[in-house]
Write an enzyme that holds these catalytic residues in place. Structure first.
Site, PDB file in Angstrom:
ATOM      1  N   SER A  11       0.853  -1.185   0.000  1.00 41.86           N
ATOM      2  CA  SER A  11       0.000   0.000   0.000  1.00 41.86           C
ATOM      3  C   SER A  11       0.888   1.234   0.000  1.00 41.86           C
ATOM      4  O   SER A  11       2.048   1.173   0.435  1.00 41.86           O
ATOM      5  CB  SER A  11      -0.878   0.010   1.260  1.00 41.86           C
TER       6      SER A  11
ATOM      7  N   TYR B 283      -2.288  -0.657  10.307  1.00 39.97           N
ATOM      8  CA  TYR B 283      -2.470  -1.059   8.906  1.00 39.97           C
ATOM      9  C   TYR B 283      -1.186  -0.799   8.127  1.00 39.97           C
ATOM     10  O   TYR B 283      -0.697  -1.663   7.384  1.00 39.97           O
ATOM     11  CB  TYR B 283      -3.639  -0.296   8.286  1.00 39.97           C
TER      12      TYR B 283
END
Length: 268
Positions: free
Chosen positions: A142, A155
């Site tokens: 990501s 995350y």
């Protein structure tokens, strides 16, 4: 690695980028094993495949369960024969809160799905890949895996772990027939927040509008083009490309910029 006639496993194949990857892989001539925990979502992916569904198998699997992943290898081999690649796409975000406000269960869930699920899948399929003439491992990290996003720190840590795991694998497998690619999506127009059980918009959505989310079909196309070109890393979306350049030039400035974009979400 050329995709046509290859057998590719895609996790998170029931929605979002995963579903689009499945459908575009089929269009490019691959056979695909779509993996997800959501049976209804997988059924919809199969329906959308239409006439291409004869080259698609659906597998309801919790990738955080090592035994289930081991069974998956056998099931995919039974359905398709030899296996040539895996795209570890499945992932979830955390509730949009600071680290000290995040409960242990949420932390463990994010790490289990994003990091351990990717690790279990990679370790389970890699021995088969080493026996193939060519094979490919694609791990979806990501933009939050190289750039700190407040309110998504755990995350981000899980995706940073995916980043370094993938880069380490690339080096370990450099003298083999297995290619390895790490992918860094920015804001993509998916339902990841809802699918993660999180009610707050994903960074890059909602109130934070500095970058328009990239359409999911364009994101999948970018990823698969990177696979066919054996790219080391793939940046998906203009925000990921811009922030990658800014973070390399001035990490603190990049972190401050993202904080300003996220501040409204983080503080309500």
């Amino acid at each position: 690695m050329k995709i046509a006639d290859k057998v590719i496993v895609v996790t998170g194949g029931g929605n979002g980028i995963g579903r689009e990857l499945v459908l575009q892989l089929l269009t490019r001539g691959a056979r695909v094993a779509a993996v997800d925990v959501n049976e209804a979502a997988l059924d919809e992916t199969c329906r959308l495949a239409g006439a291409r569904a004869d080259r698609l198998s659906a597998h309801i699997v919790d990738i955080t369960d090592k035994k289930a992943v081991a069974r998956l290898v056998k099931d995919v081999a039974k359905a398709h024969g030899a296996i040539d690649g895996v795209i570890n796409n499945a992932g979830i975000i955390q509730p949009f809160v600071k680290v000290n406000d995040l409960d242990d269960a949420a932390i463990e869930r994010v790490m289990n799905v994003n990091f351990y699920g990717t690790l279990y899948m990679t370790r389970a399929f890699l021995p088969l890949f080493l026996e193939r003439p060519e094979a490919h491992i694609v791990n979806i990290s990501s933009m939050g895996g190289f750039l700190p996003v407040p309110g998504q720190s755990v995350y981000g840590a899980s995706k940073a772990a995916v980043k370094l795991l993938t880069e380490g694998l690339h080096s370990e497998l450099a003298d083999t027939n297995v290619r390895v690619t790490v992918v860094f999506p920015g804001a993509i127009g998916t339902e990841i927040a809802a699918n993660s059980g999180v009610s707050i918009a994903m960074p890059g959505h909602g109130k934070a509008k500095s970058f328009k989310p990239l359409a999911v079909d364009k994101a999948a196309r970018t990823i698969l083009d990177g696979v066919e070109k054996n790219r080391y890393r793939v940046l998906v979306g203009p925000d990921a490309k811009i922030m990658d350049a800014l973070y390399r030039a001035n990490p603190k400035r990049a972190a401050r910029f993202i904080y300003k974009q996220m501040r409204e979400l983080l503080h309500g």
